[in-house]
Design a protein around this motif. Sequence first.
Motif, short mmCIF file in Angstrom:
data_model
loop_
_atom_site.label_atom_id
_atom_site.label_comp_id
_atom_site.label_asym_id
_atom_site.label_seq_id
_atom_site.Cartn_x
_atom_site.Cartn_y
_atom_site.Cartn_z
N THR A 152 0.88 -1.02 0.03
CA THR A 152 -0.06 -0.13 0.00
C THR A 152 0.94 1.27 0.08
O THR A 152 1.61 1.39 -0.80
N SER A 153 0.79 2.09 0.99
CA SER A 153 1.62 3.32 1.00
C SER A 153 1.14 3.89 2.26
O SER A 153 0.06 3.82 2.94
N LEU A 173 -7.40 0.14 -1.07
CA LEU A 173 -6.58 -1.14 -0.76
C LEU A 173 -6.56 -1.44 0.73
O LEU A 173 -6.93 -2.67 1.11
N GLU A 174 -6.17 -0.49 1.52
CA GLU A 174 -6.23 -0.95 2.80
C GLU A 174 -7.43 -1.37 3.56
O GLU A 174 -7.26 -2.40 4.32
N ARG A 175 -8.56 -0.88 3.21
CA ARG A 175 -9.93 -1.31 3.58
C ARG A 175 -10.32 -2.76 3.15
O ARG A 175 -10.67 -3.63 3.84
N LEU A 176 -9.87 -2.81 1.88
CA LEU A 176 -9.97 -4.24 1.19
C LEU A 176 -9.32 -5.34 1.73
O LEU A 176 -9.81 -6.42 2.15
N VAL A 193 -0.06 -6.06 5.02
CA VAL A 193 0.15 -4.64 4.34
C VAL A 193 1.56 -4.28 4.63
O VAL A 193 2.07 -4.16 5.68
N VAL A 194 2.23 -3.83 3.51
CA VAL A 194 3.44 -3.18 3.57
C VAL A 194 3.29 -1.63 3.46
O VAL A 194 2.77 -1.59 2.11
#
Length: 288
Positions: A152-153, A173-176, A193-194
């Motif tokens: 992610t970021s 993306l984070e929520r998914l 997640v990174v």
Amino acid sequence: MDVTNPHERNHMRCPIEGSVILITGASAGIGAATARLLASHGATIVLCARRADELAHVRQTMHHAERHLVCVVDVTDAHAVAAMVEQTIATFGRIDAVVCNAGIGVTGPVAELDYGNYLSAMAVNVGGFLHVVSAVNPYFTRQQDGQYIVITSVVGQHALPYTGGYAATKAALERLCEALRIESRGLGITVSVVRPGTVASAFFAHRIGPDREQRRTRSAGMSPQVVARSVVWALRHNQRIVYPRFRDRLLSVVADMFPTWSDAILARTIRWQQKTGDDEASSPAQDT
Ligand SMILES: NC(=O)c1ccc[n+]([C@@H]2O[C@H](COP(=O)([O-])OP(=O)(O)OC[C@H]3O[C@@H](n4cnc5c(N)ncnc54)[C@H](OP(=O)(O)O)[C@@H]3O)[C@@H](O)[C@H]2O)c1
């Protein structure tokens, strides 16, 4: 602990040697560095991206080059992604982990954001992830084993000005990933997640949209190898969230604690130049 029980996976150290790992966006930057590092740890890699020459070059530079598979695939194409996963299973008999890394940036103030550009970034960053998960998850579920590592970021937590569209793709993306992690509980499937801060790669040169951003300072960024090491860490330890650089984690905590102060600093340090006339052409932006 019974280490043969896949349901105990969340608490296990996962071996990388001998595993089959698919990496999207493996032709450059973080994806290429991760492919090289994982290969040096004894993994077999499926390298996915659109540029065949770049992929072939990365493969050549990897440990046991002949062992790895190159797939020239655009992750926005759901059928091509599904075919790549089938080819992986047909070739290696299984798939142990995927590193969802393919991504592209989009620039512009929110009030002027080109909706087409925004959708293009969503199609790669979010659509690409969804296509991979949809194709891989039936295999992970059947083998009751599998790891998703998603790049992610830091901007998925706190947006920077003039890259709000990109930040929105990473927040999505984070929520998914959060939802997928919960849905996967008890199935032997894990999600990490990174969250990198700035990385020295071609990412900035490939961003879509005008680039009139002016920063007082711009960090050169960490090397892609630093992020690659975090991916290895996430794979080995099944860690939910990994920040490759402690400083980025600290800044995120500070932004949570002092949001008004954080906004004021960002507004002072990152500005947007006045329009010049040829901005409408959304040529790939240059990092300044
Ligand atoms: N650089 C940073 O500061 C930074 C910070 C935080 C997070 N990230 C994230 O890290 C990831 C990797 O970025 P990077 O810095 O390594 O940038 P990069 O060097 O530009 O690499 C991006 C990779 O994504 C691939 N890609 C782009 N669109 C694709 C598509 N439609 N289908 C398949 N592959 C595609 C590119 O390959 P092809 O062009 O060959 O398809 C390339 O291999 C991205 O998700 C990015 O958002 C980057």
